[in-house]
Design a protein around this motif. Structure first.
Motif, short mmCIF file in Angstrom:
data_model
loop_
_atom_site.label_atom_id
_atom_site.label_comp_id
_atom_site.label_asym_id
_atom_site.label_seq_id
_atom_site.Cartn_x
_atom_site.Cartn_y
_atom_site.Cartn_z
N MET A 165 0.82 -1.21 0.00
CA MET A 165 0.00 0.00 0.00
C MET A 165 0.86 1.26 0.00
O MET A 165 0.63 2.19 -0.78
CB MET A 165 -0.91 0.01 1.23
N HIS A 166 1.85 1.29 0.87
CA HIS A 166 2.63 2.51 1.08
C HIS A 166 3.64 2.78 -0.03
O HIS A 166 4.23 3.87 -0.08
CB HIS A 166 3.32 2.45 2.44
N THR A 167 3.82 1.81 -0.91
CA THR A 167 4.65 2.03 -2.11
C THR A 167 3.79 2.10 -3.37
O THR A 167 4.33 2.10 -4.48
CB THR A 167 5.72 0.94 -2.24
N THR A 168 2.47 2.15 -3.19
CA THR A 168 1.56 2.47 -4.30
C THR A 168 1.40 3.98 -4.28
O THR A 168 0.71 4.54 -3.43
CB THR A 168 0.20 1.78 -4.11
N LEU A 169 2.09 4.67 -5.17
CA LEU A 169 2.30 6.11 -5.04
C LEU A 169 1.42 6.93 -5.98
O LEU A 169 1.04 6.47 -7.06
CB LEU A 169 3.78 6.44 -5.29
N GLY A 170 1.14 8.15 -5.56
CA GLY A 170 0.42 9.10 -6.38
C GLY A 170 0.98 10.50 -6.17
O GLY A 170 1.65 10.77 -5.17
N SER A 171 0.70 11.39 -7.10
CA SER A 171 1.24 12.76 -7.03
C SER A 171 0.27 13.73 -6.36
O SER A 171 0.59 14.91 -6.22
CB SER A 171 1.58 13.26 -8.43
N HIS A 172 -0.91 13.26 -5.99
CA HIS A 172 -1.90 14.09 -5.28
C HIS A 172 -2.38 13.34 -4.06
O HIS A 172 -2.47 12.11 -4.06
CB HIS A 172 -3.11 14.42 -6.16
N PHE A 173 -2.70 14.09 -2.97
CA PHE A 173 -3.32 13.43 -1.84
C PHE A 173 -4.83 13.59 -1.93
O PHE A 173 -5.34 14.51 -2.57
CB PHE A 173 -2.78 13.96 -0.51
N GLY A 174 -5.55 12.68 -1.30
CA GLY A 174 -7.00 12.78 -1.30
C GLY A 174 -7.66 11.43 -1.45
O GLY A 174 -7.02 10.40 -1.68
N LYS A 175 -8.98 11.44 -1.28
CA LYS A 175 -9.77 10.23 -1.45
C LYS A 175 -9.65 9.72 -2.88
O LYS A 175 -9.57 10.50 -3.84
CB LYS A 175 -11.23 10.49 -1.12
N LEU A 176 -9.68 8.41 -3.05
CA LEU A 176 -9.52 7.82 -4.37
C LEU A 176 -10.67 8.23 -5.29
O LEU A 176 -10.46 8.44 -6.49
CB LEU A 176 -9.45 6.30 -4.26
N ALA B 130 4.23 -4.41 19.38
CA ALA B 130 4.22 -5.28 18.20
C ALA B 130 4.52 -4.51 16.92
O ALA B 130 4.71 -5.13 15.87
CB ALA B 130 2.87 -5.99 18.08
N TYR B 131 4.58 -3.18 16.98
CA TYR B 131 4.75 -2.38 15.76
C TYR B 131 5.99 -2.76 14.95
O TYR B 131 5.90 -2.85 13.71
CB TYR B 131 4.78 -0.89 16.12
N PRO B 132 7.17 -3.00 15.56
CA PRO B 132 8.34 -3.35 14.73
C PRO B 132 8.14 -4.58 13.86
O PRO B 132 8.80 -4.72 12.82
CB PRO B 132 9.44 -3.57 15.77
N ALA B 133 7.22 -5.48 14.26
CA ALA B 133 6.98 -6.68 13.46
C ALA B 133 6.39 -6.36 12.09
O ALA B 133 6.42 -7.19 11.18
CB ALA B 133 6.05 -7.64 14.21
N LEU B 134 5.86 -5.14 11.93
CA LEU B 134 5.30 -4.74 10.64
C LEU B 134 6.38 -4.32 9.65
O LEU B 134 6.08 -4.13 8.47
CB LEU B 134 4.31 -3.58 10.84
N ARG B 135 7.62 -4.16 10.11
CA ARG B 135 8.77 -3.83 9.27
C ARG B 135 8.45 -2.65 8.35
O ARG B 135 8.34 -2.78 7.14
CB ARG B 135 9.21 -5.05 8.45
N PRO B 136 8.30 -1.46 8.94
CA PRO B 136 7.83 -0.30 8.17
C PRO B 136 8.83 0.18 7.12
O PRO B 136 10.03 -0.10 7.20
CB PRO B 136 7.63 0.77 9.24
N VAL B 137 8.30 0.92 6.15
CA VAL B 137 9.14 1.59 5.17
C VAL B 137 9.88 2.74 5.85
O VAL B 137 9.60 3.10 6.99
CB VAL B 137 8.27 2.15 4.01
N ASP B 138 10.87 3.32 5.15
CA ASP B 138 11.61 4.46 5.71
C ASP B 138 10.67 5.64 5.93
O ASP B 138 9.82 5.95 5.07
CB ASP B 138 12.74 4.86 4.76
N LEU B 139 10.84 6.33 7.05
CA LEU B 139 9.93 7.40 7.43
C LEU B 139 10.71 8.66 7.80
O LEU B 139 11.86 8.59 8.25
CB LEU B 139 9.08 6.96 8.63
N HIS C 23 10.56 13.84 11.57
CA HIS C 23 9.90 15.11 11.90
C HIS C 23 8.42 15.07 11.50
O HIS C 23 7.54 15.50 12.26
CB HIS C 23 10.59 16.27 11.20
N ARG C 24 8.15 14.55 10.33
CA ARG C 24 6.76 14.44 9.87
C ARG C 24 6.00 13.45 10.75
O ARG C 24 4.83 13.67 11.09
CB ARG C 24 6.74 13.99 8.40
N LEU C 25 6.66 12.38 11.14
CA LEU C 25 6.03 11.38 11.99
C LEU C 25 5.62 11.97 13.33
O LEU C 25 4.49 11.74 13.81
CB LEU C 25 7.00 10.21 12.19
#
Length: 311
Positions: free
Chosen positions: A135-146, A253-262, A265-267
């Protein structure tokens, strides 16, 4: 049921399921012990009272059959497990509201499995991490509802982080009228929000995020697959928004999700904005006839302490 599943079986039981606050969720049981889930998007199934919103906030009004349909298709295309859609009726054929029949993926939430048997939860947690990275590497150039993006309505005059800042300050203004501690700390909270916003660099690439994904929004199927529910809030946005929420809801348990780079500051900025949201929303719904009012008040109280701590 006869139209969709045939007339050889009979409907024997209808149970309202807990947790839905924007739509009705019901388990329908047939006389051969098979089950399906019914979603009902009706005004009297939505407990949330109206509130002032930021016009370009993609997380407002995240309910309805139209959003469900397009988001279900997007998640399926991304290889993310969701309950199979059996029928969607937006024409009032059966009820005077939009409805959907979906696969019943069982009664075991990932939250319950993590509490009962952390070892057994490890595999679906890992699979959920795989789904989130898709999901998080399915990218778009605009934010908003699909749905808005598909209609060409997603052109933005400003950046996502400014939307979040205005959203957070709006939540602060709303809760300051309900809680004396936040009224007293109002200006200091404003300064803290602006400080966090100032540390965030510009970005114009967005990932596909669920919006409020906790382990209670993931069911573990009999095949040990994690299936996402409550998908109407799916949107293109900064993935840090999702991960601020995931860190809160999954805890140790969050580390078990192996997140993408973040971006740290934004986080942190988004984490604090969500704390303010988790005061405003619960206090607002606690003023209605929502059946678990005390739980909402306790949630607000916990987050009031978190909002005041960094000041």
């Amino acid at each position: 049921m006869a139209d969709q599943l045939g007339s050889a079986r009979r409907l024997t039981t209808l149970d309202r399921l807990a947790g839905g606050s924007k739509k009705g969720v019901y388990r329908l049981r047939l006389d051969d012990q098979t089950t399906v889930i019914l979603y009902v998007w009706a005004a009297d199934e939505n407990f949330w009272p109206a509130s002032p919103t930021v016009p370009d906030d993609p997380f407002t009004d995240a309910s309805g059959a139209d959003l469900f349909a397009i988001n279900h298709a997007a998640l399926t295309a991304a290889g993310v497990r969701v309950p199979r859609l059996l029928m969607l009726d937006r024409g009032g054929r059966y009820l005077p509201s939009d409805i959907a029949l979906v696969e019943d993926v069982g009664e075991v939430t990932l939250e319950a499995l993590m509490a009962r048997d952390p070892v057994a939860a490890a595999a679906p947690l890992s699979t959920l991490g795989d789904s989130l990275r898709r999901m998080h590497t399915t990218l778009g150039s605009h934010f908003g509802k699909l749905a808005a993006i598909s209609r060409g309505e997603a052109a933005q005059a400003r950046c996502a982080e400014d939307v979040v800042a205005d959203r957070a300050l709006g939540h602060l203004d709303a809760v300051a009228t309900r809680d004396a501690r936040l009224a007293d700390a109002h200006d200091r909270v404003v300064a803290h929000v602006r400080h966090l916003r100032g540390a965030v660099s510009a970005r114009q690439v967005y990932g596909l995020v669920h919006g409020e994904l906790g382990p209670d929004h993931v069911f573990v199927t009999p095949a040990n697959e994690p299936a996402l529910i409550d998908i109407e809030g799916l949107t293109y946005f900064d993935v840090e928004w999702e991960h601020a929420w995931l860190r809160l809801r999954f805890g140790d348990a969050y580390p078990a999700l192996r997140p993408v780079d973040l971006d740290p500051h934004r986080l942190e900025f988004y984490r604090y904005a969500q704390v303010l949201s988790l005061i405003e929303g619960p206090l607002r719904i606690a003023e209605t006839d929502f059946p678990n009012r005390q739980w909402m008040l306790d949630l607000a109280e916990w987050n009031i302490a978190k909002a005041l701590t960094p000041l």
